[in-house]
Scaffold this motif. Sequence first.
Motif, PDB file in Angstrom:
ATOM      1  N   UNK A 168       4.380  -5.638  -4.948  1.00 57.89           N
ATOM      2  CA  UNK A 168       4.562  -4.545  -5.899  1.00 57.89           C
ATOM      3  C   UNK A 168       3.358  -3.613  -5.932  1.00 57.89           C
ATOM      4  N   UNK A 169       2.164  -4.173  -6.024  1.00 56.06           N
ATOM      5  CA  UNK A 169       0.974  -3.332  -6.145  1.00 56.06           C
ATOM      6  C   UNK A 169       0.751  -2.482  -4.898  1.00 56.06           C
ATOM      7  N   UNK A 170       0.835  -3.094  -3.723  1.00 58.51           N
ATOM      8  CA  UNK A 170       0.609  -2.333  -2.488  1.00 58.51           C
ATOM      9  C   UNK A 170       1.717  -1.303  -2.270  1.00 58.51           C
ATOM     10  N   UNK A 171       2.951  -1.638  -2.651  1.00 57.73           N
ATOM     11  CA  UNK A 171       4.050  -0.688  -2.498  1.00 57.73           C
ATOM     12  C   UNK A 171       3.846   0.525  -3.399  1.00 57.73           C
ATOM     13  N   UNK A 172       3.398   0.319  -4.622  1.00 58.02           N
ATOM     14  CA  UNK A 172       3.153   1.437  -5.532  1.00 58.02           C
ATOM     15  C   UNK A 172       2.014   2.323  -5.031  1.00 58.02           C
ATOM     16  N   UNK A 173       1.005   1.720  -4.394  1.00 55.93           N
ATOM     17  CA  UNK A 173      -0.080   2.517  -3.837  1.00 55.93           C
ATOM     18  C   UNK A 173       0.420   3.425  -2.723  1.00 55.93           C
ATOM     19  N   UNK A 174       1.371   2.947  -1.940  1.00 51.67           N
ATOM     20  CA  UNK A 174       1.930   3.785  -0.883  1.00 51.67           C
ATOM     21  C   UNK A 174       2.661   4.991  -1.465  1.00 51.67           C
ATOM     22  N   UNK A 175       3.294   4.803  -2.611  1.00 50.14           N
ATOM     23  CA  UNK A 175       4.037   5.913  -3.208  1.00 50.14           C
ATOM     24  C   UNK A 175       3.113   6.909  -3.898  1.00 50.14           C
ATOM     25  N   UNK A 176       1.895   6.505  -4.238  1.00 49.56           N
ATOM     26  CA  UNK A 176       0.978   7.371  -4.958  1.00 49.56           C
ATOM     27  C   UNK A 176       0.116   8.218  -4.044  1.00 49.56           C
ATOM     28  N   UNK A 177       0.229   8.068  -2.756  1.00 47.91           N
ATOM     29  CA  UNK A 177      -0.574   8.858  -1.824  1.00 47.91           C
ATOM     30  C   UNK A 177      -0.250  10.342  -1.953  1.00 47.91           C
ATOM     31  N   UNK A 178      -1.295  11.127  -1.948  1.00 49.64           N
ATOM     32  CA  UNK A 178      -1.175  12.597  -2.029  1.00 49.64           C
ATOM     33  C   UNK A 178      -0.445  13.050  -3.291  1.00 49.64           C
ATOM     34  N   UNK A 179      -0.538  12.255  -4.331  1.00 52.71           N
ATOM     35  CA  UNK A 179       0.142  12.611  -5.585  1.00 52.71           C
ATOM     36  C   UNK A 179      -0.913  12.952  -6.621  1.00 52.71           C
ATOM     37  N   UNK A 180      -1.156  14.211  -6.813  1.00 50.36           N
ATOM     38  CA  UNK A 180      -2.188  14.663  -7.749  1.00 50.36           C
ATOM     39  C   UNK A 180      -1.595  15.206  -9.036  1.00 50.36           C
ATOM     40  N   UNK A 181      -0.314  14.965  -9.260  1.00 49.03           N
ATOM     41  CA  UNK A 181       0.313  15.481 -10.465  1.00 49.03           C
ATOM     42  C   UNK A 181      -0.245  14.793 -11.696  1.00 49.03           C
ATOM     43  N   UNK A 182      -0.436  15.540 -12.764  1.00 51.46           N
ATOM     44  CA  UNK A 182      -0.909  14.980 -14.008  1.00 51.46           C
ATOM     45  C   UNK A 182       0.244  14.290 -14.732  1.00 51.46           C
ATOM     46  N   UNK A 183      -0.132  13.366 -15.608  1.00 50.08           N
ATOM     47  CA  UNK A 183       0.869  12.640 -16.371  1.00 50.08           C
ATOM     48  C   UNK A 183       1.529  13.572 -17.371  1.00 50.08           C
ATOM     49  N   UNK A 184       2.848  13.674 -17.288  1.00 51.86           N
ATOM     50  CA  UNK A 184       3.588  14.571 -18.154  1.00 51.86           C
ATOM     51  C   UNK A 184       3.867  13.901 -19.496  1.00 51.86           C
TER      52      UNK A 184
END
Length: 543
Positions: A156-172
């Motif tokens: 789970x942790x490593x998979x979530x890190x893969x999805x967060x790459x190049x994601x600089x969006x702020x928390x809405x």
Amino acid sequence: MPHCSRWETVKRKRMKRVKSTSISPSGRLIYKELRNFPLRFVQYSFNPTCPSRKLRVLENMGSFVRITAIMPIGMTFLVDAFMGDYWMLLHSSLAFSFGMGSLTMSTPPVLSDVAAGNCGAYKPLNPDCIGNTQKAIFYTALALVAIGISGHITSLESFLKQQQEDNSEQLRPWQAAGGLGVILLPIVACIALPNIKPWFVQFLIPAVCTGVATFLFTTGSCVYRNSAPQGSPFTTVCRVFVASASKMFHHLPPNDNQVPHTRSLRCLDKAAIVVETQNQEQNEKNRWTLCSLAEVEDTKSVVRMIPMWMTFIMCGVVISIGNTYFIEQAKDMNQKVGKWKIPLPIFKLFYDLVKDYFPNLYVKVTKLVIREKYIPPCGITAAMLFSILCCITAAEVETRRLDVVKRHGFDNSNDNNEKIPMSMFWLLPQFLLLGAVEGISKDCIDRFFTNQAPTSMKRYLQLFSYGVMGAGTVGSVLSVYVVGKVSGSVGKRSWFQDTLDKSQLDNYYWTLTVLSSANLILYILVAMFYTYKDPPSEEPTQP
């Protein structure tokens, strides 16, 4: 990468826009909480209220919880070598969903022995009312739930890190609101669900939530980033052993001092020997007959850590026994201080305070007197000493408690609600010592693996620490079984009876004291001959 429809390319181009919807931070948190909640609820629901079954149920539930700490090591190998994080998450999510569904199916009275006339009315905690079909479904469900939990710990942790790459969006704002709702959901559920009388409904609600979470996860399969398996370092270890065994009768060349090389486990060096009868191209193609010197050195590091790792298990045994039996002893003791009734979680508060703050104090003090690379082995020694003191304290207190039980006739009493006239705060010292054991041992074992394990096994470091505690729980169950059989032989009464008041836990605690002392001596001998590497330049990150 999972195979999708022909619109996969278009969806990937829109990934940045879709990602916040399909795998947003709040969505990931919801999925994680829905995954963890059913386990907490299962543990609560199966809290034993029948004294005659209490010790056995405690052992079985402890084994189930800790076995999930051992399985991720093997599952991580499958992820690295064959499956990848996505497929591990998908299969473990399905296993968890089917497990919770099977757990729900094991509760209705339809499958019980009421119809057979073995009991008058269905009572879930009455062993006479539990049918064989229920038992089969229940244990199958526990196995599926264990697979699901272990798979999520692995990927789970490593998979979530893969999805967060190049994601600089702020928390809405809506994402923050969703995260807050997820925090409140388990709290409300844990308060409301136990008040629902039908067990079928109690388990049905978490099962539905788990199924919905799995379905939501699969809806984003086409847009997830998923790296292909890159190979497991355990495969490299196997290659080194196979290559060295295939060259058993070859002689080692003279040692080249210009190449970094360790003199221990020289038999594994044969894996790096180039056979003259084969050309260079043939050697490079067959990876199972020729390994690099770096791969050989990494394998040596792993092999050298195994004896050290095995000596850590005894700390896990003591921690498991303490977390299992200490709180059960406190339940039957006087919880009042004057007119105030003190809740049992007060022990958890002191336990956590010692566990969280004592390791930091130890590291700050020892850094002033010894080199940093010796902090973990010295800390593990301190943890083993604390475990011995904890067992001695627990044995002395239990001897006193059993003496009070016999003097007041509680060992022959059928009133389970009557409290023993002995303050539960007699147990406080052993809780503090147990907190010191877990805090120091976990911190120093993490540091040991971080400093000594090869860089290629960075992903396995935390799993090695989990494995120590998991193996400790398995060892505690095994020790209870063996000690019970041995103590009950030759016509004597076993130290483990239906209730704590009829058992002789003090003798078992003394047995743990002897085993912990012998393990400490063994650890010191192994640690003296272990070659320690210097820690990384940067401070290891503590989980």
